[in-house]
Design a protein around this motif. Structure first.
Motif, PDB file in Angstrom:
ATOM      1  N   GLU A 133      40.150  30.945  41.186  1.00  0.00           N
ATOM      2  CA  GLU A 133      40.598  31.508  39.912  1.00  0.00           C
ATOM      3  C   GLU A 133      41.316  32.848  40.081  1.00  0.00           C
ATOM      4  OE1 GLU A 133      40.239  30.054  36.768  1.00  0.00           O
ATOM      5  OE2 GLU A 133      39.636  28.291  37.935  1.00  0.00           O
ATOM      6  N   THR A 135      44.080  35.534  42.045  1.00  0.00           N
ATOM      7  CA  THR A 135      45.299  35.639  42.849  1.00  0.00           C
ATOM      8  C   THR A 135      44.947  36.323  44.170  1.00  0.00           C
ATOM      9  OG1 THR A 135      45.900  37.832  42.048  1.00  0.00           O
ATOM     10  CG2 THR A 135      46.695  35.923  40.749  1.00  0.00           C
ATOM     11  N   THR A 136      45.862  36.312  45.113  1.00  0.00           N
ATOM     12  CA  THR A 136      45.644  37.010  46.383  1.00  0.00           C
ATOM     13  C   THR A 136      45.381  38.488  46.139  1.00  0.00           C
ATOM     14  OG1 THR A 136      47.043  35.425  47.547  1.00  0.00           O
ATOM     15  CG2 THR A 136      46.657  37.546  48.633  1.00  0.00           C
ATOM     16  N   ASP A 137      46.156  39.111  45.277  1.00  0.00           N
ATOM     17  CA  ASP A 137      45.937  40.530  44.963  1.00  0.00           C
ATOM     18  C   ASP A 137      44.565  40.759  44.345  1.00  0.00           C
ATOM     19  OD1 ASP A 137      48.421  41.218  45.950  1.00  0.00           O
ATOM     20  OD2 ASP A 137      49.380  41.336  43.968  1.00  0.00           O
ATOM     21  N   GLU A 138      44.135  39.868  43.471  1.00  0.00           N
ATOM     22  CA  GLU A 138      42.819  40.013  42.850  1.00  0.00           C
ATOM     23  C   GLU A 138      41.702  39.844  43.884  1.00  0.00           C
ATOM     24  OE1 GLU A 138      43.666  38.526  38.258  1.00  0.00           O
ATOM     25  OE2 GLU A 138      43.354  37.015  39.831  1.00  0.00           O
ATOM     26  N   ARG A 139      41.870  38.905  44.819  1.00  0.00           N
ATOM     27  CA  ARG A 139      40.878  38.733  45.882  1.00  0.00           C
ATOM     28  C   ARG A 139      40.778  39.998  46.726  1.00  0.00           C
ATOM     29  NH1 ARG A 139      43.595  33.826  46.915  1.00  0.00           N
ATOM     30  NH2 ARG A 139      44.103  34.566  48.999  1.00  0.00           N
TER      31      ARG A 139
END
Length: 182
Positions: A133, A135-139
């Motif tokens: 759920e 994005t890469t940035d959010e991870r």
């Protein structure tokens, strides 16, 4: 009552436990453990203690039992039983500890290293699915924030125990998640 868009992990005086960071973290950790066990047991014939011991020994390379137990966050007696079972299966070997003649060092065998690589591949897929759920940035932001929370939590734990914050010794851990919990 707070709404899902403004839950801050602390809550207000009239909020219940569902608004606390610690409660939600514990629920997520439990969910993650259940997901992991559903893959570890049937696919690799490991339980979560087995996997944790092998994974930690993998990044340590070689370690005495007490260090492995501390870094894995498991009691020494439980780690001793886990190591014995993994040794019987040919995944962990023992050797003399040149620094302490009263203890032995533990190391993954070739079979243990092979199994760790296979489980890590499955774990990456499991984590990919769990984080789908985001994005890469959010991870990346989540991991950065978790490291900050871990650092603050370790400081708080030391305060509660009446300990001074120890000076940092080289080499520092790659992440706060490698830090030994006192």
């Amino acid at each position: 009552m707070a709404t899902s868009g403004d839950i801050d992990g602390i809550g207000r005086n009239d909020d219940d436990i569902r608004y606390l960071f610690s409660y939600n973290l514990q629920r997520l950790a439990g969910l993650s453990s259940r997901i992991a066990l559903l893959g570890l047991k049937p696919d690799f014939e490991l339980n979560t203690h087995d996997w944790r011991a092998m994974a930690v020994l993998d990044f340590l390379g070689i370690a005495p039992l007490h260090t492995l137990a501390k870094r894995a966050g498991v009691q020494k007696s439980q780690m001793s039983r886990t190591v014995s079972a993994l040794e019987e299966r040919g995944f962990i070997g023992r050797e003399a500890n040149p620094d302490d003649k009263r203890s032995i060092n533990l190391r993954l065998t070739d079979a243990g290293q092979t199994l760790v690589r296979e489980v890590l591949a499955a774990s990456r897929e499991r984590n990919r699915r769990m984080l789908a759920e985001l994005t890469t940035d959010e991870r990346c932001e989540l991991m950065r924030l978790m490291e900050k929370v871990s650092r603050g939590s370790l400081t708080y734990l030391r305060e509660l125990k009446g300990e001074a914050t120890p000076p940092r010794r080289p080499p520092p851990p790659a992440t706060i998640f490698e830090t030994e919990i006192p």
